[in-house]
Scaffold this motif. Structure first.
Motif, PDB file in Angstrom:
ATOM      1  N   SER A   6      26.699 -34.590 -26.354  1.00 29.09           N
ATOM      2  CA  SER A   6      28.036 -34.884 -26.843  1.00 29.09           C
ATOM      3  C   SER A   6      28.628 -36.021 -26.015  1.00 29.09           C
ATOM      4  CB  SER A   6      28.934 -33.648 -26.741  1.00 29.09           C
ATOM      5  OG  SER A   6      30.283 -33.989 -27.006  1.00 29.09           O
ATOM      6  N   PRO A   7      28.625 -37.260 -26.512  1.00 24.44           N
ATOM      7  CA  PRO A   7      29.176 -38.402 -25.762  1.00 24.44           C
ATOM      8  C   PRO A   7      30.644 -38.221 -25.391  1.00 24.44           C
ATOM      9  CG  PRO A   7      27.886 -39.143 -27.639  1.00 24.44           C
ATOM     10  CD  PRO A   7      28.065 -37.668 -27.803  1.00 24.44           C
ATOM     11  N   GLU A   8      31.417 -37.625 -26.280  1.00 28.30           N
ATOM     12  CA  GLU A   8      32.852 -37.461 -26.035  1.00 28.30           C
ATOM     13  C   GLU A   8      33.113 -36.567 -24.828  1.00 28.30           C
ATOM     14  OE1 GLU A   8      36.909 -35.872 -28.287  1.00 28.30           O
ATOM     15  OE2 GLU A   8      35.002 -35.942 -29.356  1.00 28.30           O
ATOM     16  N   THR A   9      32.429 -35.421 -24.773  1.00 25.18           N
ATOM     17  CA  THR A   9      32.611 -34.507 -23.649  1.00 25.18           C
ATOM     18  C   THR A   9      32.113 -35.134 -22.358  1.00 25.18           C
ATOM     19  OG1 THR A   9      32.263 -32.647 -25.164  1.00 25.18           O
ATOM     20  CG2 THR A   9      32.173 -32.166 -22.813  1.00 25.18           C
ATOM     21  N   ALA A  10      31.006 -35.861 -22.443  1.00 22.11           N
ATOM     22  CA  ALA A  10      30.447 -36.528 -21.266  1.00 22.11           C
ATOM     23  C   ALA A  10      31.437 -37.536 -20.698  1.00 22.11           C
ATOM     24  CB  ALA A  10      29.138 -37.219 -21.633  1.00 22.11           C
ATOM     25  N   THR A  11      32.066 -38.294 -21.574  1.00 26.90           N
ATOM     26  CA  THR A  11      33.024 -39.312 -21.140  1.00 26.90           C
ATOM     27  C   THR A  11      34.235 -38.682 -20.461  1.00 26.90           C
ATOM     28  OG1 THR A  11      32.353 -40.791 -22.935  1.00 26.90           O
ATOM     29  CG2 THR A  11      34.483 -41.222 -21.902  1.00 26.90           C
ATOM     30  N   LYS A  12      34.729 -37.601 -21.016  1.00 30.96           N
ATOM     31  CA  LYS A  12      35.890 -36.924 -20.435  1.00 30.96           C
ATOM     32  C   LYS A  12      35.573 -36.407 -19.031  1.00 30.96           C
ATOM     33  CE  LYS A  12      37.966 -35.393 -24.805  1.00 30.96           C
ATOM     34  NZ  LYS A  12      38.306 -34.216 -25.645  1.00 30.96           N
ATOM     35  N   ALA A  13      34.413 -35.793 -18.870  1.00 31.46           N
ATOM     36  CA  ALA A  13      34.020 -35.267 -17.571  1.00 31.46           C
ATOM     37  C   ALA A  13      33.810 -36.401 -16.577  1.00 31.46           C
ATOM     38  CB  ALA A  13      32.742 -34.440 -17.702  1.00 31.46           C
ATOM     39  N   TYR A  14      33.235 -37.494 -17.043  1.00 37.55           N
ATOM     40  CA  TYR A  14      32.985 -38.656 -16.186  1.00 37.55           C
ATOM     41  C   TYR A  14      34.305 -39.204 -15.627  1.00 37.55           C
ATOM     42  CZ  TYR A  14      31.506 -43.341 -14.768  1.00 37.55           C
ATOM     43  OH  TYR A  14      31.265 -44.495 -14.053  1.00 37.55           O
ATOM     44  N   ILE A  15      35.263 -39.411 -16.519  1.00 38.41           N
ATOM     45  CA  ILE A  15      36.553 -39.978 -16.109  1.00 38.41           C
ATOM     46  C   ILE A  15      37.264 -39.058 -15.128  1.00 38.41           C
ATOM     47  CG2 ILE A  15      38.863 -40.603 -16.913  1.00 38.41           C
ATOM     48  CD1 ILE A  15      37.542 -41.581 -19.513  1.00 38.41           C
ATOM     49  N   GLU A  16      37.246 -37.763 -15.395  1.00 38.78           N
ATOM     50  CA  GLU A  16      37.915 -36.811 -14.502  1.00 38.78           C
ATOM     51  C   GLU A  16      37.241 -36.775 -13.135  1.00 38.78           C
ATOM     52  OE1 GLU A  16      39.161 -32.079 -14.331  1.00 38.78           O
ATOM     53  OE2 GLU A  16      38.520 -32.973 -16.233  1.00 38.78           O
ATOM     54  N   ALA A  30      27.940 -37.989  -8.359  1.00 40.09           N
ATOM     55  CA  ALA A  30      28.813 -36.942  -8.891  1.00 40.09           C
ATOM     56  C   ALA A  30      29.246 -37.266 -10.313  1.00 40.09           C
ATOM     57  CB  ALA A  30      30.037 -36.775  -7.992  1.00 40.09           C
ATOM     58  N   GLU A  31      29.606 -38.522 -10.540  1.00 41.16           N
ATOM     59  CA  GLU A  31      30.052 -38.946 -11.867  1.00 41.16           C
ATOM     60  C   GLU A  31      28.934 -38.816 -12.899  1.00 41.16           C
ATOM     61  OE1 GLU A  31      31.094 -42.763 -10.585  1.00 41.16           O
ATOM     62  OE2 GLU A  31      32.820 -42.068  -9.416  1.00 41.16           O
ATOM     63  N   LEU A  32      27.725 -39.192 -12.484  1.00 40.40           N
ATOM     64  CA  LEU A  32      26.587 -39.122 -13.401  1.00 40.40           C
ATOM     65  C   LEU A  32      26.231 -37.692 -13.754  1.00 40.40           C
ATOM     66  CD1 LEU A  32      24.278 -40.414 -14.965  1.00 40.40           C
ATOM     67  CD2 LEU A  32      22.947 -40.442 -12.851  1.00 40.40           C
ATOM     68  N   VAL A  33      26.093 -36.821 -12.743  1.00 41.12           N
ATOM     69  CA  VAL A  33      25.695 -35.440 -13.028  1.00 41.12           C
ATOM     70  C   VAL A  33      26.782 -34.709 -13.797  1.00 41.12           C
ATOM     71  CG1 VAL A  33      24.144 -35.314 -11.042  1.00 41.12           C
ATOM     72  CG2 VAL A  33      26.505 -34.546 -10.795  1.00 41.12           C
ATOM     73  N   SER A  34      28.026 -35.034 -13.527  1.00 39.54           N
ATOM     74  CA  SER A  34      29.122 -34.408 -14.268  1.00 39.54           C
ATOM     75  C   SER A  34      29.059 -34.768 -15.745  1.00 39.54           C
ATOM     76  CB  SER A  34      30.465 -34.843 -13.677  1.00 39.54           C
ATOM     77  OG  SER A  34      31.538 -34.258 -14.378  1.00 39.54           O
ATOM     78  N   ALA A  35      28.880 -36.062 -16.012  1.00 39.15           N
ATOM     79  CA  ALA A  35      28.784 -36.519 -17.398  1.00 39.15           C
ATOM     80  C   ALA A  35      27.575 -35.913 -18.092  1.00 39.15           C
ATOM     81  CB  ALA A  35      28.715 -38.039 -17.441  1.00 39.15           C
ATOM     82  N   MET A  36      26.448 -35.837 -17.380  1.00 42.46           N
ATOM     83  CA  MET A  36      25.228 -35.281 -17.962  1.00 42.46           C
ATOM     84  C   MET A  36      25.393 -33.800 -18.298  1.00 42.46           C
ATOM     85  SD  MET A  36      22.795 -37.574 -18.293  1.00 42.46           S
ATOM     86  CE  MET A  36      21.254 -36.681 -18.238  1.00 42.46           C
ATOM     87  N   ALA A  37      25.916 -33.033 -17.339  1.00 46.91           N
ATOM     88  CA  ALA A  37      26.079 -31.592 -17.554  1.00 46.91           C
ATOM     89  C   ALA A  37      27.055 -31.310 -18.688  1.00 46.91           C
ATOM     90  CB  ALA A  37      26.554 -30.920 -16.271  1.00 46.91           C
ATOM     91  N   THR A  57      29.044 -33.974  -5.447  1.00 39.24           N
ATOM     92  CA  THR A  57      28.237 -33.512  -6.586  1.00 39.24           C
ATOM     93  C   THR A  57      28.744 -32.175  -7.105  1.00 39.24           C
ATOM     94  OG1 THR A  57      26.269 -34.654  -5.775  1.00 39.24           O
ATOM     95  CG2 THR A  57      25.928 -32.889  -7.378  1.00 39.24           C
ATOM     96  N   SER A  58      29.087 -31.287  -6.188  1.00 39.14           N
ATOM     97  CA  SER A  58      29.602 -29.968  -6.571  1.00 39.14           C
ATOM     98  C   SER A  58      30.913 -30.086  -7.333  1.00 39.14           C
ATOM     99  CB  SER A  58      29.811 -29.101  -5.320  1.00 39.14           C
ATOM    100  OG  SER A  58      28.591 -28.887  -4.648  1.00 39.14           O
ATOM    101  N   ILE A  59      31.759 -31.009  -6.899  1.00 35.76           N
ATOM    102  CA  ILE A  59      33.024 -31.225  -7.601  1.00 35.76           C
ATOM    103  C   ILE A  59      32.748 -31.678  -9.031  1.00 35.76           C
ATOM    104  CG2 ILE A  59      35.120 -32.634  -7.676  1.00 35.76           C
ATOM    105  CD1 ILE A  59      34.997 -32.740  -4.614  1.00 35.76           C
ATOM    106  N   GLY A  60      31.816 -32.613  -9.175  1.00 33.79           N
ATOM    107  CA  GLY A  60      31.475 -33.103 -10.508  1.00 33.79           C
ATOM    108  C   GLY A  60      30.936 -32.014 -11.412  1.00 33.79           C
ATOM    109  N   LEU A  61      30.105 -31.137 -10.865  1.00 31.30           N
ATOM    110  CA  LEU A  61      29.538 -30.053 -11.659  1.00 31.30           C
ATOM    111  C   LEU A  61      30.604 -29.031 -12.059  1.00 31.30           C
ATOM    112  CD1 LEU A  61      26.168 -29.474  -9.776  1.00 31.30           C
ATOM    113  CD2 LEU A  61      26.506 -30.585 -11.999  1.00 31.30           C
ATOM    114  N   SER A  62      31.553 -28.774 -11.167  1.00 33.20           N
ATOM    115  CA  SER A  62      32.637 -27.846 -11.497  1.00 33.20           C
ATOM    116  C   SER A  62      33.531 -28.405 -12.598  1.00 33.20           C
ATOM    117  CB  SER A  62      33.470 -27.542 -10.254  1.00 33.20           C
ATOM    118  OG  SER A  62      32.780 -26.672  -9.394  1.00 33.20           O
ATOM    119  N   ILE A  63      33.753 -29.711 -12.543  1.00 31.93           N
ATOM    120  CA  ILE A  63      34.536 -30.354 -13.598  1.00 31.93           C
ATOM    121  C   ILE A  63      33.805 -30.252 -14.931  1.00 31.93           C
ATOM    122  CG2 ILE A  63      35.337 -32.604 -14.438  1.00 31.93           C
ATOM    123  CD1 ILE A  63      36.046 -33.280 -11.528  1.00 31.93           C
ATOM    124  N   ALA A  64      32.488 -30.457 -14.908  1.00 37.00           N
ATOM    125  CA  ALA A  64      31.694 -30.324 -16.136  1.00 37.00           C
ATOM    126  C   ALA A  64      31.788 -28.907 -16.679  1.00 37.00           C
ATOM    127  CB  ALA A  64      30.238 -30.686 -15.849  1.00 37.00           C
TER     128      ALA A  64
END
Length: 216
Positions: A6-16, A30-37, A57-64
């Motif tokens: 889902s590109p839309e969800t990935a973009t939202k997580a990336y920006i956050e 962190a930005e990459l893994v968040s967007a991927m997850a 990285t953990s912050i990015g995953l929690s945001i995802a």
């Protein structure tokens, strides 16, 4: 059912994640893994962490996890690591994760259906964690960060994954200290075919190191 991007969800997580991790070094991971997850709509996200490790990285995953309405689990080796992890997450971002203390086999025992897994290649037991991980039937995305380290120099995905699992694609990205990742296909869509039917062929690009799987 399988993991669907889902590109839309990935973009939202990336920006956050960009906003939350802009003060951290190596925040690009962190930005990459968040967007991927988030993009893969991972419902069960698992990572490993030890004392002194980067928290971004953990912050990015929690945001995802917040975007997929899933579960984020962090495996740590001891109680001191757990205390430092929880404190760092709370102080840095206000994010949180379920924390499990223990050796890989013990910690992974009650975790089934993993959609997204991130391990640290600079830690000796990282391969053991990959071997005992119970992946979801929809398929999974697995990542090794700090993959340029000496510990991971002779690492091969096929050596640690169940032979019945189908590797859709693997790639090494020069992000941070190196990010080695693989996409494992959904169960039930394996390469074994009956006589007369199509079969899966694997091809490795010698220049990029990327691995591709396709039907013939």
């Amino acid at each position: 059912m399988k993991l669907v991007w889902s590109p839309e969800t990935a973009t939202k997580a990336y920006i956050e994640t960009v906003k939350s991790c802009e003060l951290f070094e190596q925040s690009s991971i962190a930005e990459l893994v968040s967007a991927m997850a988030a993009g893969w709509d991972a419902k069960l996200i698992v990572e490993t962490w030890s004392r002194g490790g980067a928290i971004s990285t953990s912050i990015g995953l929690s945001i995802a996890r917040n975007h997929t309405k899933g579960r984020h689990v962090c495996i740590v080796p001891d109680e001191d690591s757990k205390s430092e992890y929880v404190e760092s997450m709370t102080r840095s971002s206000g994010q949180s994760a379920e924390v499990i203390v223990g050796e890989p086999e013990e910690a992974m025992e009650g975790i089934q259906g993993i959609d997204f897994l991130v391990v640290d290649s600079s830690v000796k037991e990282f391969a053991r964690i990959l071997r005992v991980a119970k992946l979801g039937i929809r398929g999974a995305v697995l990542m090794c960060k700090n993959a340029s380290s000496r510990v991971a120099s002779d690492f091969r995905w096929r050596a640690v994954l169940d032979r019945e699992l189908r590797i859709v694609r693997s790639v090494f990205l020069p992000v941070g200290q190196g990010l080695d990742m693989v996409h494992v296909g959904a169960r039930g869509g394996g390469s074994a075919r009956r006589n007369g039917e199509s079969r899966w062929i694997k091809h490795v690009d010698r220049k990029s190191g990327e691995e591709f799987v396709f039907r013939k």
